[in-house]
Design a protein around this motif. Structure first.
Motif, PDB file in Angstrom:
ATOM      1  N   THR B 142       1.086  -1.338  -0.037  1.00 54.29           N
ATOM      2  CA  THR B 142       0.295   0.122   0.191  1.00 54.29           C
ATOM      3  C   THR B 142       0.622   1.557  -0.078  1.00 54.29           C
ATOM      4  OG1 THR B 142      -1.479  -1.517   1.624  1.00 54.29           O
ATOM      5  CG2 THR B 142      -2.091   1.201   0.940  1.00 54.29           C
ATOM      6  N   ASP B 145       2.288   2.417  -3.110  1.00 50.81           N
ATOM      7  CA  ASP B 145       1.209   2.936  -4.166  1.00 50.81           C
ATOM      8  C   ASP B 145      -0.040   3.050  -3.018  1.00 50.81           C
ATOM      9  OD1 ASP B 145       0.887   4.070  -6.669  1.00 50.81           O
ATOM     10  OD2 ASP B 145      -0.854   2.675  -7.393  1.00 50.81           O
ATOM     11  N   PRO B 147      -3.357   4.138  -2.640  1.00 49.54           N
ATOM     12  CA  PRO B 147      -4.750   4.261  -3.712  1.00 49.54           C
ATOM     13  C   PRO B 147      -4.871   6.649  -3.467  1.00 49.54           C
ATOM     14  CG  PRO B 147      -4.685   3.007  -2.090  1.00 49.54           C
ATOM     15  CD  PRO B 147      -3.499   3.282  -1.732  1.00 49.54           C
ATOM     16  N   ILE B 148      -5.463   6.504  -4.857  1.00 47.28           N
ATOM     17  CA  ILE B 148      -6.366   7.645  -4.548  1.00 47.28           C
ATOM     18  C   ILE B 148      -5.502   8.741  -5.393  1.00 47.28           C
ATOM     19  CG2 ILE B 148      -7.794   9.412  -4.362  1.00 47.28           C
ATOM     20  CD1 ILE B 148      -9.208   6.961  -2.611  1.00 47.28           C
ATOM     21  N   PHE B 149      -4.377   9.048  -3.985  1.00 46.35           N
ATOM     22  CA  PHE B 149      -3.646   9.638  -4.055  1.00 46.35           C
ATOM     23  C   PHE B 149      -2.330   9.552  -4.840  1.00 46.35           C
ATOM     24  CE2 PHE B 149      -5.211  10.079   0.046  1.00 46.35           C
ATOM     25  CZ  PHE B 149      -5.654  11.611   0.166  1.00 46.35           C
ATOM     26  N   GLN B 150      -2.181   8.178  -5.139  1.00 52.16           N
ATOM     27  CA  GLN B 150      -1.003   7.260  -5.917  1.00 52.16           C
ATOM     28  C   GLN B 150       0.403   7.895  -5.712  1.00 52.16           C
ATOM     29  OE1 GLN B 150      -1.870   5.731  -9.389  1.00 52.16           O
ATOM     30  NE2 GLN B 150      -3.567   6.255  -7.997  1.00 52.16           N
ATOM     31  N   ARG B 151       0.955   8.023  -4.793  1.00 54.18           N
ATOM     32  CA  ARG B 151       1.720   8.750  -3.952  1.00 54.18           C
ATOM     33  C   ARG B 151       3.027   8.164  -3.002  1.00 54.18           C
ATOM     34  NH1 ARG B 151       2.217  13.436  -1.888  1.00 54.18           N
ATOM     35  NH2 ARG B 151       4.189  12.687  -1.065  1.00 54.18           N
ATOM     36  N   ASN B 152       4.289   7.132  -3.512  1.00 50.72           N
ATOM     37  CA  ASN B 152       4.712   6.778  -3.068  1.00 50.72           C
ATOM     38  C   ASN B 152       5.981   6.928  -1.802  1.00 50.72           C
ATOM     39  OD1 ASN B 152       7.295   4.627  -2.606  1.00 50.72           O
ATOM     40  ND2 ASN B 152       7.887   4.128  -4.648  1.00 50.72           N
TER      41      ASN B 152
END
Lengths: 323, 291
Positions: B142, B145, B147-152
């Motif tokens: 999680t 990546d 979800p929704i924010f698409q941030r690592n």
């Protein structure tokens, strides 16, 4: 399920008269003001919850669901397909699976003998002292505060077969030297000893608090009946602390079956011929060494199913203890 | 009179009882000091030895010559100032997030009683029933990546801070404490037209100091002690915590320096413990079993 109680406690004042069958609809129509106020109250209440709620959603609830999904998926070359039961059957056919379970159960068993019985014994002894209790309590809890890398590396030095302290101590009392972490026979025992030293403080303090709640008259009564020391422990101390003892037993089982850090830092995880590979270490290996998330999740599911029973028992017991 | 325990005062009063008591007491004092303080002494003493003396058999109890410079070497070579600062940054950030979000959530669940509040609390508590290690793999995926924010989030402090908020046990402890605050106090505030924020800030928080102290200490110590999660999510050596950084550098450093580094890494939590001993002990026994 929770909505009716809320309506009753929240905005009861204005709408009592018009509540025959469909309170929701009527409330909205008859008293606009009450509805607006309720809405505002709920908005602010949920506003307060928002931060925690989002964190739980992203980092707890979503991963929980994902764990189940992952266990039945396979990812190869960038695309994911449904794998049915193949991850689980892969895990069950892996010889490391059975070894990891044997090791984990050995760890849990040894940790129960040491980590469960020892703190209780220590607490019963300390509770008798009229002096120095604060100092002794502090000592037992001290290792709990050390960063694990410090306590574990210390034990690694103590276990060293060459210059290590433990072989030296064994030599002093005339016992043969051991290979400790380097031998399949002693590796797991060595891990348990270190883990017990690191973690026994918490349990000891909880037992001490429980012992201090035992009414003294019970011991007096037992003495009138001619009970000796051991009988008093058996017939008064243990029954009086039974609830906490059983809660701690369940907690220990749940915690020790998830052991990872201690063997990982002490023996690199595997140990000699895989003698300290635990289930969680195997999960770690599947996921982070072999990039096989599906199998890691499947094995996690097996662990979860096994521990769910203990968790449920724990919750039930501690619910009962609250009244 | 203090409450009596297993052994009767009469028994203790006799000469034989006295002798037995003091023998056991002395033995326990000695053994405990050796077993629990001994390793710390060993750490301090061996951090002062030369490499040669460190590995010598039989080992020396007290260093023949003192080398405090080991500590500064360890400090420089392992870049301990960076590791220490990182750990502090993660620990106090996690503390801030937990204090703000968990206190607000507990206050809402306890006092504002929103729709679905019970369900939400139940779902939070349910996370306590899932073994934590089982969630490590999906949690890791999680944060790779979100979800929704698409941030690592890898290598960023958020990866420690945000998941630290999901501490259902803290929320439960806080909620129980807030539940026990007398109604009249809050009703009076409501009569005066205080907003929820104001009620929380000027009435609830001041009386909740003990529980806030306990939650804070455990939040800081929790980050200080964590190993697996920071090892997975902070692979960049410049971003690591003390535990992970020392572990990954351990094999490349002389033993005496490494032990000196361990001493430095242990010092902060030991100090916290010595200063807040009473709060820690009471917190442990107050909330220890109500999960």
């Amino acid at each position: 399920m929770s909505a009716p109680t809320l309506a009753a406690s929240g905005e009861s004042a204005g709408q009592r008269p018009g509540q025959p069958r469909r309170p929701r609809r009527i409330r909205a129509n008859t008293s606009r003001e009450g509805f607006a106020r309720a809405l505002r109250r709920n908005l602010s209440a949920h506003g307060f919850l928002l931060g925690a709620l989002l964190c739980f959603a992203f980092f707890s609830w979503y991963p929980m669901v994902r764990e189940f999904v992952l266990a039945f998926q396979k990812t190869e070359g960038g695309h994911t397909t449904w794998a049915g039961w193949s991850n689980l059957s892969y895990v069950f056919h892996d010889p490391a699976f059975w070894q990891a379970w044997r090791n984990t159960l050995l760890f849990t068993g040894l940790a129960l003998v040491l980590g469960f019985a020892l703190p209780f014994l220590v607490a019963v002894t300390l509770n008798e002292f009229r002096h120095g209790q604060g100092y002794l309590r502090m000592l037992v809890y001290l290792p709990v505060m050390l960063p694990p890398v410090a306590s574990v590396l210390l034990f690694k030095y103590f276990y060293d077969p060459g210059y290590g302290l433990f072989n030296r101590l064994l030599g002093l009392v005339g016992l043969p030297e051991q290979q400790w972490l380097q031998s399949t026979d002693t590796a797991m025992v060595s891990v348990v000893i270190a883990a017990t030293w690191m973690n026994m403080g918490g349990a000891t303090l909880i037992y001490l608090a429980a012992l201090q709640g035992i009414p003294g008259e019970l011991y007096e009564a037992a003495e009138l009946d001619g009970a000796g020391l051991l009988r008093k422990i058996w017939h008064v101390t243990i029954p009086q602390t039974r609830l906490i003892l059983s809660l701690m037993l369940l907690m220990q089982i749940i915690a020790t079956m998830q052991v990872f850090t201690e063997p990982f830092l002490l023996t690199g995880g595997d140990g000699p011929e895989g003698s300290t590979t635990t289930v969680v270490y195997l999960i770690y290996q599947y996921a982070f060494n072999f990039n096989n998330y599906g199998s890691a999740a499947a094995l996690g599911l097996v662990l979860l199913v096994l521990l769910a029973g203990f968790s449920a028992a724990y919750v039930r017991l501690s619910r009962g203890s609250e009244d | 009179m203090t409450t009596r325990t297993l052994i009767s005062p009469a028994q203790l009063g006799r000469t034989r009882g006295k002798v037995a008591y003091w023998t056991v007491f002395a033995a326990v004092m000695l053994i405990f000091t050796l077993v629990f303080l001994g390793p710390l002494y060993w750490m301090a003493a061996n951090g002062l030895k030369t490499t040669k003396e460190f590995v010598q058999t039989p080992p020396t109890g007290f260093p023949t010559s003192l080398h405090p410079e080991n500590y500064s070497h360890a400090w420089d070579v392992m870049d301990l100032s960076r590791l220490l600062l990182n750990t502090l940054w993660y620990a106090f950030g996690a503390l801030a997030f937990q204090l703000v979000f968990d206190v607000a959530a507990a206050f809402s669940l306890s006092r504002l009683r929103p729709v679905f509040g019970k369900l939400i609390l139940g779902m939070m508590l349910a996370t306590l029933m899932i073994p934590a290690t089982v969630l490590v793999v999906p949690q890791y995926l999680t944060v790779l990546d979100v979800p929704i924010f698409q941030r690592n989030l890898l290598n960023s402090p958020w990866v420690i801070w945000l998941p630290s908020v999901t501490n259902a046990f803290n929320i439960f402890l806080l909620k129980r404490f807030f539940d026990s605050i007398p109604r009249e106090l809050l009703d009076a505030a409501a009569m005066d037209g205080a907003s929820p924020v104001r009620t929380l800030w000027s009435i609830v928080l001041p009386v909740s100091r003990p529980i806030l102290g306990v939650v804070s200490i455990f939040a800081v110590v929790g980050v200080w002690k964590d190993f697996l999660w920071p090892m997975l999510t902070l692979p960049d050596p410049g971003k690591q915590t003390l535990n992970v950084g020392i572990y990954s550098l351990a094999s490349g450093v002389p033993e005496n320096w490494l032990v000196a580094a361990l001493g430095i890494a242990s010092l902060p939590t030991l100090l916290i413990f010595l200063v807040f001993q009473r709060n820690i002990m009471s917190g442990l026994t107050a909330g220890g079993l109500k999960g």
